[in-house]
Design a protein around this motif. Structure first.
Motif, PDB file in Angstrom:
ATOM      1  N   VAL A 136      43.737  52.935  41.611  1.00  0.00           N
ATOM      2  CA  VAL A 136      44.812  52.197  42.482  1.00  0.00           C
ATOM      3  C   VAL A 136      44.330  52.107  44.067  1.00  0.00           C
ATOM      4  CG1 VAL A 136      47.119  51.975  43.346  1.00  0.00           C
ATOM      5  CG2 VAL A 136      46.628  52.533  40.837  1.00  0.00           C
ATOM      6  N   SER A 137      43.683  53.235  44.114  1.00  0.00           N
ATOM      7  CA  SER A 137      43.215  53.208  45.698  1.00  0.00           C
ATOM      8  C   SER A 137      41.984  52.014  46.105  1.00  0.00           C
ATOM      9  CB  SER A 137      42.451  54.336  46.034  1.00  0.00           C
ATOM     10  OG  SER A 137      41.380  54.641  45.186  1.00  0.00           O
ATOM     11  N   ASP A 138      41.743  51.480  45.015  1.00  0.00           N
ATOM     12  CA  ASP A 138      40.690  50.192  45.160  1.00  0.00           C
ATOM     13  C   ASP A 138      41.259  48.933  45.605  1.00  0.00           C
ATOM     14  OD1 ASP A 138      38.486  51.991  44.522  1.00  0.00           O
ATOM     15  OD2 ASP A 138      37.991  51.009  42.534  1.00  0.00           O
ATOM     16  N   GLY A 139      42.574  48.889  45.440  1.00  0.00           N
ATOM     17  CA  GLY A 139      43.078  47.591  45.755  1.00  0.00           C
ATOM     18  C   GLY A 139      44.163  47.149  44.829  1.00  0.00           C
ATOM     19  N   GLU A 140      44.554  45.780  44.953  1.00  0.00           N
ATOM     20  CA  GLU A 140      45.290  45.018  44.079  1.00  0.00           C
ATOM     21  C   GLU A 140      44.712  44.892  42.804  1.00  0.00           C
ATOM     22  OE1 GLU A 140      48.746  44.274  44.620  1.00  0.00           O
ATOM     23  OE2 GLU A 140      48.425  45.377  46.426  1.00  0.00           O
ATOM     24  N   VAL A 141      43.564  44.819  42.682  1.00  0.00           N
ATOM     25  CA  VAL A 141      42.802  44.459  41.611  1.00  0.00           C
ATOM     26  C   VAL A 141      41.496  45.301  41.574  1.00  0.00           C
ATOM     27  CG1 VAL A 141      43.627  42.024  41.186  1.00  0.00           C
ATOM     28  CG2 VAL A 141      41.501  42.430  42.498  1.00  0.00           C
ATOM     29  N   CYS A 142      40.816  45.406  40.229  1.00  0.00           N
ATOM     30  CA  CYS A 142      39.594  46.398  40.335  1.00  0.00           C
ATOM     31  C   CYS A 142      38.403  45.963  41.054  1.00  0.00           C
ATOM     32  CB  CYS A 142      39.097  46.573  39.003  1.00  0.00           C
ATOM     33  SG  CYS A 142      38.461  45.153  38.185  1.00  0.00           S
ATOM     34  N   LEU A 143      37.582  46.595  41.391  1.00  0.00           N
ATOM     35  CA  LEU A 143      36.552  46.136  42.301  1.00  0.00           C
ATOM     36  C   LEU A 143      35.687  45.053  41.440  1.00  0.00           C
ATOM     37  CD1 LEU A 143      35.058  49.666  43.820  1.00  0.00           C
ATOM     38  CD2 LEU A 143      36.363  47.949  44.845  1.00  0.00           C
ATOM     39  N   GLY A 144      35.722  45.239  40.105  1.00  0.00           N
ATOM     40  CA  GLY A 144      34.905  44.104  39.609  1.00  0.00           C
ATOM     41  C   GLY A 144      35.436  42.682  39.758  1.00  0.00           C
ATOM     42  N   CYS A 145      36.733  42.764  39.506  1.00  0.00           N
ATOM     43  CA  CYS A 145      37.557  41.287  39.998  1.00  0.00           C
ATOM     44  C   CYS A 145      37.606  41.228  41.461  1.00  0.00           C
ATOM     45  CB  CYS A 145      39.026  41.328  39.424  1.00  0.00           C
ATOM     46  SG  CYS A 145      38.642  41.530  37.677  1.00  0.00           S
ATOM     47  N   GLN A 146      37.393  41.913  42.209  1.00  0.00           N
ATOM     48  CA  GLN A 146      37.081  41.645  43.757  1.00  0.00           C
ATOM     49  C   GLN A 146      35.703  41.073  44.077  1.00  0.00           C
ATOM     50  OE1 GLN A 146      38.381  44.954  46.479  1.00  0.00           O
ATOM     51  NE2 GLN A 146      39.856  45.668  44.614  1.00  0.00           N
ATOM     52  N   GLY A 147      34.750  40.939  43.199  1.00  0.00           N
ATOM     53  CA  GLY A 147      33.563  40.401  43.278  1.00  0.00           C
ATOM     54  C   GLY A 147      32.311  41.208  43.218  1.00  0.00           C
ATOM     55  N   SER A 148      32.741  42.691  42.895  1.00  0.00           N
ATOM     56  CA  SER A 148      31.447  43.554  42.629  1.00  0.00           C
ATOM     57  C   SER A 148      31.038  43.603  41.311  1.00  0.00           C
ATOM     58  CB  SER A 148      31.906  44.865  43.019  1.00  0.00           C
ATOM     59  OG  SER A 148      32.159  44.949  44.613  1.00  0.00           O
ATOM     60  N   ASP A 149      31.489  42.575  40.347  1.00  0.00           N
ATOM     61  CA  ASP A 149      31.132  42.628  38.924  1.00  0.00           C
ATOM     62  C   ASP A 149      29.606  42.456  38.797  1.00  0.00           C
ATOM     63  OD1 ASP A 149      30.680  42.493  36.131  1.00  0.00           O
ATOM     64  OD2 ASP A 149      32.852  41.770  35.950  1.00  0.00           O
ATOM     65  N   PRO A 150      28.816  42.981  38.300  1.00  0.00           N
ATOM     66  CA  PRO A 150      27.258  42.729  37.993  1.00  0.00           C
ATOM     67  C   PRO A 150      26.995  41.681  37.061  1.00  0.00           C
ATOM     68  CG  PRO A 150      27.588  45.024  37.158  1.00  0.00           C
ATOM     69  CD  PRO A 150      29.016  44.404  37.479  1.00  0.00           C
ATOM     70  N   TYR A 151      28.046  41.062  36.392  1.00  0.00           N
ATOM     71  CA  TYR A 151      27.498  40.384  35.019  1.00  0.00           C
ATOM     72  C   TYR A 151      27.939  38.909  35.631  1.00  0.00           C
ATOM     73  CZ  TYR A 151      27.831  44.953  33.278  1.00  0.00           C
ATOM     74  OH  TYR A 151      27.501  46.273  32.901  1.00  0.00           O
ATOM     75  N   PHE A 152      27.240  37.963  34.937  1.00  0.00           N
ATOM     76  CA  PHE A 152      27.620  36.635  35.250  1.00  0.00           C
ATOM     77  C   PHE A 152      28.913  36.377  34.339  1.00  0.00           C
ATOM     78  CE2 PHE A 152      23.067  36.487  35.787  1.00  0.00           C
ATOM     79  CZ  PHE A 152      23.139  35.813  37.011  1.00  0.00           C
TER      80      PHE A 152
END
Length: 189
Positions: free
Chosen positions: A173-189
């Motif tokens: 939860v400390s990462d924010g409202e959504v996960c880091l992947g959904c915040q743009g850090s997802d390494p996948y296309f």
């Protein structure tokens, strides 16, 4: 030659490295001597964490020879590009830092060639390099006491977890409202 790395002979350690790392990389072999020196300079019975200042090879030596792994959170890897490691008390953050010291490589030219990238991998004399690593052992290392800054001591607790409202996967939860992947850090296309 009777070089020992923790409880292993040099030849036993080479085989351990081969089975874990894929081949006996010079950096993991030297790393064995580095870990051994650090452990011998910690107080008996201290619970310690590890900090590694390079992401290449050296973390494997730490994981092979100590209880500190990336998976259990006791090993932090900082990509500083320096061939150095620290083992430090989990509670006081005091410990020792060991590094491969170019100034001490005088008699071991093939180690210097490898370390300073003076020869390509194909040009290196691998057998001579392994022999020089064994001969040098801890003689090409330097050690000093350290105390880690609080910002570099890794927090071990994840905290509260929730399901990401966008992707549905769990995340801190400390990462924010959504996960880091959904915040743009997802390494996948």
């Amino acid at each position: 030659m009777t070089s020992k790395i923790m409880s292993y002979s040099y030849d036993e350690y080479i085989e351990l490295v081969r089975s874990f790392h894929g081949f006996p990389a010079p950096g993991v072999l030297i790393g064995g001597f580095m870990v051994d020196l650090a452990v011998k300079n910690l107080p008996e019975g201290v619970l310690y964490d590890a900090l590694c200042e390079t992401k290449t090879c050296l973390p494997d030596a730490i994981q092979l020879l100590t209880p500190c792994t990336i998976g259990n959170g006791w090993l932090t890897v900082l990509p500083l590009g320096r061939y150095a490691l620290s083992l430090y008390d989990k509670y006081t953050h005091e410990g020792v830092r060991v590094y491969l010291d170019e100034a001490k490589m005088g008699p071991w030219q093939e180690v210097r060639n490898w370390f300073m990238k003076l020869k390509t991998k194909q040009e290196q004399d691998t057998e001579r390099l392994y022999r020089e690593i064994q001969e040098a052992g801890q003689d090409m290392l330097s050690l000093r006491p350290v105390k880690l800054k609080p910002e570099f001591v890794q927090e071990k607790h994840k905290g509260k977890v929730a399901l990401c409202p966008k992707c549905g996967e769990s995340y801190p939860v400390s990462d924010g409202e959504v996960c880091l992947g959904c915040q743009g850090s997802d390494p996948y296309f």
